[in-house]
Scaffold this motif. Structure first.
Motif, short mmCIF file in Angstrom:
data_model
loop_
_atom_site.label_atom_id
_atom_site.label_comp_id
_atom_site.label_asym_id
_atom_site.label_seq_id
_atom_site.Cartn_x
_atom_site.Cartn_y
_atom_site.Cartn_z
N ASN A 169 0.84 -1.20 0.00
CA ASN A 169 0.00 0.00 0.00
C ASN A 169 0.88 1.25 0.00
OD1 ASN A 169 -2.65 -1.31 0.34
ND2 ASN A 169 -1.87 -1.89 2.37
N ARG A 170 0.93 1.96 -1.13
CA ARG A 170 1.83 3.11 -1.30
C ARG A 170 1.04 4.41 -1.35
NH1 ARG A 170 3.14 5.15 -6.15
NH2 ARG A 170 2.51 3.21 -7.14
N VAL A 171 1.49 5.40 -0.58
CA VAL A 171 0.86 6.72 -0.62
C VAL A 171 1.26 7.42 -1.92
CG1 VAL A 171 0.72 9.00 0.47
CG2 VAL A 171 0.82 6.94 1.90
N GLU A 172 0.25 7.93 -2.59
CA GLU A 172 0.49 8.70 -3.82
C GLU A 172 -0.44 9.90 -3.76
OE1 GLU A 172 1.06 6.11 -7.37
OE2 GLU A 172 -0.07 7.67 -8.41
N GLY A 173 0.12 11.05 -3.37
CA GLY A 173 -0.71 12.26 -3.21
C GLY A 173 -1.75 12.01 -2.14
N ASP A 174 -3.01 12.19 -2.48
CA ASP A 174 -4.07 12.01 -1.47
C ASP A 174 -4.77 10.65 -1.59
OD1 ASP A 174 -5.45 12.40 -3.78
OD2 ASP A 174 -6.73 14.03 -3.03
N ARG A 175 -4.07 9.67 -2.21
CA ARG A 175 -4.62 8.32 -2.36
C ARG A 175 -3.64 7.29 -1.78
NH1 ARG A 175 -9.82 8.52 -3.87
NH2 ARG A 175 -9.63 6.37 -4.63
N GLU B 175 9.28 7.69 -0.54
CA GLU B 175 8.07 6.88 -0.69
C GLU B 175 7.62 6.45 0.71
OE1 GLU B 175 8.11 3.99 -4.17
OE2 GLU B 175 7.97 2.59 -2.50
N LEU B 176 6.30 6.40 0.89
CA LEU B 176 5.77 5.96 2.19
C LEU B 176 4.74 4.86 1.93
CD1 LEU B 176 5.02 8.12 5.28
CD2 LEU B 176 3.40 6.34 4.62
N ARG B 177 4.89 3.76 2.68
CA ARG B 177 4.01 2.60 2.50
C ARG B 177 3.43 2.16 3.85
NH1 ARG B 177 4.52 -0.39 -2.18
NH2 ARG B 177 5.91 0.57 -3.71
N PHE B 178 2.24 1.57 3.81
CA PHE B 178 1.66 0.92 4.98
C PHE B 178 1.60 -0.58 4.71
CE2 PHE B 178 -0.40 5.17 4.94
CZ PHE B 178 0.11 5.65 6.13
N ILE C 129 4.64 1.26 9.23
CA ILE C 129 4.97 2.19 8.15
C ILE C 129 6.35 1.82 7.59
CG2 ILE C 129 5.42 4.62 7.58
CD1 ILE C 129 3.67 5.34 10.08
N LEU C 130 6.48 1.81 6.28
CA LEU C 130 7.79 1.66 5.65
C LEU C 130 8.12 2.96 4.92
CD1 LEU C 130 10.29 -0.04 4.83
CD2 LEU C 130 8.95 -0.89 2.88
N LEU C 131 9.22 3.58 5.32
CA LEU C 131 9.67 4.83 4.72
C LEU C 131 10.85 4.52 3.81
CD1 LEU C 131 10.02 6.68 8.14
CD2 LEU C 131 8.12 6.98 6.52
N LYS C 132 10.72 4.85 2.53
CA LYS C 132 11.90 4.80 1.65
C LYS C 132 12.46 6.20 1.66
CE LYS C 132 10.85 0.67 -0.44
NZ LYS C 132 11.61 -0.33 -1.18
N VAL C 133 13.70 6.32 2.08
CA VAL C 133 14.27 7.64 2.33
C VAL C 133 15.62 7.79 1.64
CG1 VAL C 133 13.17 7.72 4.61
CG2 VAL C 133 15.55 6.94 4.42
N ASP C 134 16.04 9.06 1.55
CA ASP C 134 17.42 9.34 1.19
C ASP C 134 18.07 9.93 2.43
OD1 ASP C 134 19.73 9.48 -0.22
OD2 ASP C 134 19.14 11.19 -1.46
#
Lengths: 144, 144
Positions: free
Chosen positions: A121-127, B90-93, B100-105
């Motif tokens: 489940n990836r956040v993309e803007g407000d979705r 990128e942020l994922r649930f 939460i999974l944060l893809k970061v630099d």
């Protein structure tokens, strides 16, 4: 001074006895630590689950990953119903001894939805967008 | 049925409104979720920390990672004292909305010890071995 505080200033290659380390882990109020499973070769973060001391010790002694299921309140030998086991390649603790990193070799999907990992489940803007396909129908996964 | 349960059977590319998702996250008793930071290109797992809803919303709106510090009981803008920030890629649930999974630099070291990541303690038989060098002396890191 706790053992994790002392490890911070150890030179590379220095070590401490694991038995003492296990006594000094910072278990939460439920006696659990979060454990992150990462596929050892590809680096994919597969899932996060929880371990109590018994799960951790079983994982280290058998080389097969065992978590603590908070919903079932029981040891959860990953793959016991799905067949999708995690073989332990390496186990690490973080700097303050309250998180476990498992480098594993995951057979098939790690996720109960049949997807390779749980973070689809990836956040993309407000979705929030689902961006992974199941490898296996979960109905198949739990029939065997 | 909760939104995460419904997301499980979404086809790839299908989405749900983020506002509804935020209402359905499974915060723990302290109102927190574990957040794993992973370097976006190399795949290194850098650290795990905690976010409350304010930290999550700030991270999403600014693109700079903000955690909740349990020891200080305050928002913790990663790098605010060390300068070693995490830019969000990128942020994922996960499947059940509790991780939460944060893809970061990550700029420089993620760990307060000056090491690139926090998982420098590796189990080797009956010992725990430190197997990473600090990139920067932590005394340097917190002087600026």
């Amino acid at each position: 001074m706790g053992i994790f505080k002392r490890l911070e200033s150890f030179a590379t290659g220095d070590s401490a006895p694991l038995a003492a380390v296990l006594e000094d882990l910072r278990w939460n109020a439920d006696g659990l630590l979060p454990a992150i499973s990462q596929q050892f070769d590809s680096g994919e973060v597969l899932m996060m689950a929880w371990m109590n001391r018994a799960a951790l010790e079983e994982t280290l002694s058998t080389g097969r990953v065992c978590f603590w299921s908070r919903s079932r309140q029981a040891l959860w030998r990953k793959g016991e119903s799905s067949g999708q086991v995690q073989r332990l390649k390496e186990l690490r603790f973080d700097c303050d001894g309250d998180t476990i990193l498992l480098k594993v070799d995951q057979t098939g999907p790690a996720c109960h939805t049949g997807r390779r990992d749980c973070f689809f489940n990836r956040v993309e803007g407000d979705r929030l967008v689902v961006d992974r396909e199941p490898l296996i129908d979960p109905a198949e996964l739990y029939r065997q």
